[in-house]
Design a protein around this motif. Structure first.
Motif, mmCIF file in Angstrom:
data_model
loop_
_atom_site.group_PDB
_atom_site.id
_atom_site.type_symbol
_atom_site.label_atom_id
_atom_site.label_comp_id
_atom_site.label_asym_id
_atom_site.label_seq_id
_atom_site.Cartn_x
_atom_site.Cartn_y
_atom_site.Cartn_z
ATOM 1 N N PRO A 39 57.094 45.759 48.044
ATOM 2 C CA PRO A 39 56.013 45.051 47.358
ATOM 3 C C PRO A 39 55.283 44.105 48.305
ATOM 4 O O PRO A 39 55.904 43.476 49.160
ATOM 5 N N VAL A 40 53.971 44.049 48.162
ATOM 6 C CA VAL A 40 53.177 43.145 48.987
ATOM 7 C C VAL A 40 53.291 41.752 48.387
ATOM 8 O O VAL A 40 52.700 41.457 47.356
ATOM 9 N N TRP A 41 54.083 40.903 49.011
ATOM 10 C CA TRP A 41 54.345 39.562 48.477
ATOM 11 C C TRP A 41 54.767 38.653 49.611
ATOM 12 O O TRP A 41 55.412 39.084 50.561
ATOM 13 N N SER A 42 54.367 37.432 49.511
ATOM 14 C CA SER A 42 54.844 36.425 50.455
ATOM 15 C C SER A 42 55.033 35.127 49.696
ATOM 16 O O SER A 42 54.342 34.865 48.706
ATOM 17 N N PRO A 43 55.990 34.291 50.101
ATOM 18 C CA PRO A 43 56.254 33.037 49.377
ATOM 19 C C PRO A 43 55.020 32.152 49.290
ATOM 20 O O PRO A 43 54.190 32.134 50.195
ATOM 21 N N PHE A 44 54.877 31.445 48.169
ATOM 22 C CA PHE A 44 53.824 30.446 47.975
ATOM 23 C C PHE A 44 52.417 31.052 47.993
ATOM 24 O O PHE A 44 51.473 30.420 48.430
ATOM 25 N N ASP A 45 52.275 32.307 47.541
ATOM 26 C CA ASP A 45 50.953 32.931 47.503
ATOM 27 C C ASP A 45 49.967 32.096 46.694
ATOM 28 O O ASP A 45 48.809 31.940 47.065
ATOM 29 N N ASN A 46 50.414 31.569 45.551
ATOM 30 C CA ASN A 46 49.521 30.866 44.641
ATOM 31 C C ASN A 46 49.587 29.354 44.769
ATOM 32 O O ASN A 46 48.674 28.659 44.344
ATOM 33 N N SER A 47 50.662 28.840 45.313
ATOM 34 C CA SER A 47 50.798 27.390 45.411
ATOM 35 C C SER A 47 51.520 27.029 46.704
ATOM 36 O O SER A 47 52.686 26.635 46.698
ATOM 37 N N PRO A 48 50.856 27.177 47.834
ATOM 38 C CA PRO A 48 51.527 26.921 49.111
ATOM 39 C C PRO A 48 51.780 25.444 49.328
ATOM 40 O O PRO A 48 51.014 24.601 48.870
ATOM 41 N N PRO A 49 52.871 25.097 50.015
ATOM 42 C CA PRO A 49 53.089 23.691 50.380
ATOM 43 C C PRO A 49 52.041 23.282 51.396
ATOM 44 O O PRO A 49 51.487 24.122 52.101
ATOM 45 N N PRO A 50 51.717 22.011 51.474
ATOM 46 C CA PRO A 50 50.701 21.567 52.437
ATOM 47 C C PRO A 50 51.110 21.873 53.866
ATOM 48 O O PRO A 50 52.253 21.648 54.258
ATOM 49 N N GLN A 51 50.192 22.427 54.616
ATOM 50 C CA GLN A 51 50.463 22.743 56.015
ATOM 51 C C GLN A 51 50.007 21.570 56.874
ATOM 52 O O GLN A 51 48.813 21.368 57.088
ATOM 53 N N ILE A 52 50.939 20.763 57.333
ATOM 54 C CA ILE A 52 50.637 19.562 58.099
ATOM 55 C C ILE A 52 51.079 19.773 59.541
ATOM 56 O O ILE A 52 52.259 20.000 59.810
ATOM 57 N N ASP A 53 50.122 19.739 60.443
ATOM 58 C CA ASP A 53 50.428 19.951 61.853
ATOM 59 C C ASP A 53 50.817 18.658 62.570
ATOM 60 O O ASP A 53 51.426 18.683 63.624
ATOM 61 N N SER A 54 50.427 17.516 61.982
ATOM 62 C CA SER A 54 50.685 16.232 62.627
ATOM 63 C C SER A 54 51.882 15.541 61.981
ATOM 64 O O SER A 54 52.178 15.738 60.799
ATOM 65 N N ASP A 55 52.573 14.727 62.771
ATOM 66 C CA ASP A 55 53.696 13.947 62.250
ATOM 67 C C ASP A 55 53.225 12.628 61.638
ATOM 68 O O ASP A 55 54.012 11.921 61.014
ATOM 69 N N GLY A 56 51.949 12.287 61.825
ATOM 70 C CA GLY A 56 51.438 11.019 61.320
ATOM 71 C C GLY A 56 51.003 11.114 59.869
ATOM 72 O O GLY A 56 51.207 12.113 59.183
ATOM 73 N N TRP A 57 50.381 10.031 59.412
ATOM 74 C CA TRP A 57 49.898 9.980 58.033
ATOM 75 C C TRP A 57 48.634 10.813 57.891
ATOM 76 O O TRP A 57 47.774 10.808 58.770
ATOM 77 N N VAL A 58 48.528 11.498 56.779
ATOM 78 C CA VAL A 58 47.397 12.390 56.548
ATOM 79 C C VAL A 58 46.355 11.748 55.637
ATOM 80 O O VAL A 58 45.159 11.840 55.877
ATOM 81 N N PHE A 59 46.808 11.053 54.597
ATOM 82 C CA PHE A 59 45.891 10.388 53.671
ATOM 83 C C PHE A 59 45.890 8.880 53.856
ATOM 84 O O PHE A 59 44.846 8.252 53.949
ATOM 85 N N PHE A 60 47.050 8.267 53.908
ATOM 86 C CA PHE A 60 47.153 6.817 54.029
ATOM 87 C C PHE A 60 46.742 6.336 55.418
ATOM 88 O O PHE A 60 46.975 7.021 56.412
ATOM 89 N N ASN A 61 46.155 5.142 55.470
ATOM 90 C CA ASN A 61 46.057 4.469 56.756
ATOM 91 C C ASN A 61 47.361 3.715 56.987
ATOM 92 O O ASN A 61 48.234 3.684 56.111
ATOM 93 N N ASP A 62 47.524 3.113 58.135
ATOM 94 C CA ASP A 62 48.808 2.496 58.482
ATOM 95 C C ASP A 62 49.196 1.373 57.516
ATOM 96 O O ASP A 62 50.364 1.236 57.148
#
Length: 256
Positions: A39-62
């Motif tokens: 079957p053509v399927w991969s995990p999180f097709d409809n609701s993938p977890p956020p793909q974050i490339d950085s270790d820092g904050w994404v939305f918040f400032n410090d």
């Protein structure tokens, strides 16, 4: 001998029924063929977890991140059973969620009218989570500076608890005219508490529950795909190592 139709059923209807049956039969056959392969399927097709490339904050400032870390550490204080909310990654979880579709409520109906509802109707605010945090953290900082002459993150633990309790029960208002940033204090506290609990107990793939600390504390075995071996083992301690959605060594297939 002439063919007779059933009482109340026309030949046109019979032909329609036959055509529909043919279509359904073809569809079933097509599905059966497709299932012969992988079957053509991969995990999180409809609701993938956020793909974050950085270790820092994404939305918040410090500054915002430091306040949120202080809050989650009071909501989930460290004790002899577990690490605190900050160390468990609750603030990281919240930051990543706000940077994704949850932060904008893009999957919810957000058109007016907006007016106070009954408890059964739930949240009726026009503010999306990104706005609630941005306004709430700014208003909390204004309240803390005007009341204690310090930032919330620099208050003693007892003072932080006092403020959070005041927000929860409505005794502290963050929508006062003297504040530049205004928001209902109970609304702000409710979403932070909810997101903190989610971050503490959610799968580590979302940034919180670091090292599956809460699952280990509860004895929850995690995202295992097969429990058939344990169905009949009632009231027994299984001591299963928790497994994340992202998988683990138990998911790997040995190569021959």
């Amino acid at each position: 001998m002439s063919k007779k139709t059933l009482p109340g059923v026309t030949r046109r209807q019979i032909l329609s029924f036959s055509a529909a049956s043919a279509v359904l039969g073809a569809a079933k056959a097509a599905n059966a063929v497709s299932l012969k392969g992988t079957p053509v399927w991969s995990p999180f097709d409809n609701s993938p977890p956020p793909q974050i490339d950085s270790d820092g904050w994404v939305f918040f400032n410090d500054a915002e991140a430091a306040t949120v870390e202080a809050i989650v550490d009071r909501l989930v204080p460290a004790d002899n059973l577990s690490i605190g909310g900050k160390e468990a990654g609750c603030a990281v979880f919240i930051d990543r969620q706000l940077a994704g579709f949850y932060g904008t409520f893009e999957r919810l109906y957000m058109q007016g009218p907006f007016q106070p509802g009954t408890p059964e109707q739930g949240d009726q605010s026009p503010l999306v989570p990104q706005q609630r945090y941005r306004l709430g953290l700014a208003a909390l900082e204004e309240y803390s500076q005007s009341t204690y002459k310090k930032s919330f993150k620099d208050l003693a633990g007892e003072q932080q608890d006092e403020v959070l309790s005041g927000l929860e029960n409505g005794k502290i208002a963050l929508d006062q005219p003297r504040f530049k940033h205004q928001i209902d204090g109970k609304l702000f506290f409710a979403i932070v508490l909810k997101n903190t609990m989610e971050g503490f107990f959610a799968d580590p793939i979302y940034g919180g529950n670091r090292n599956m600390v809460s699952w280990k504390m509860l004895g929850f075995p995690g995202a295992r795909y097969d429990y058939r071996e344990y169905i009949g083992k009632h009231n027994q301690k299984l001591d299963l190592e928790p497994l994340s959605i992202s998988g683990g060594d138990a998911w790997k297939i040995a190569k021959s």
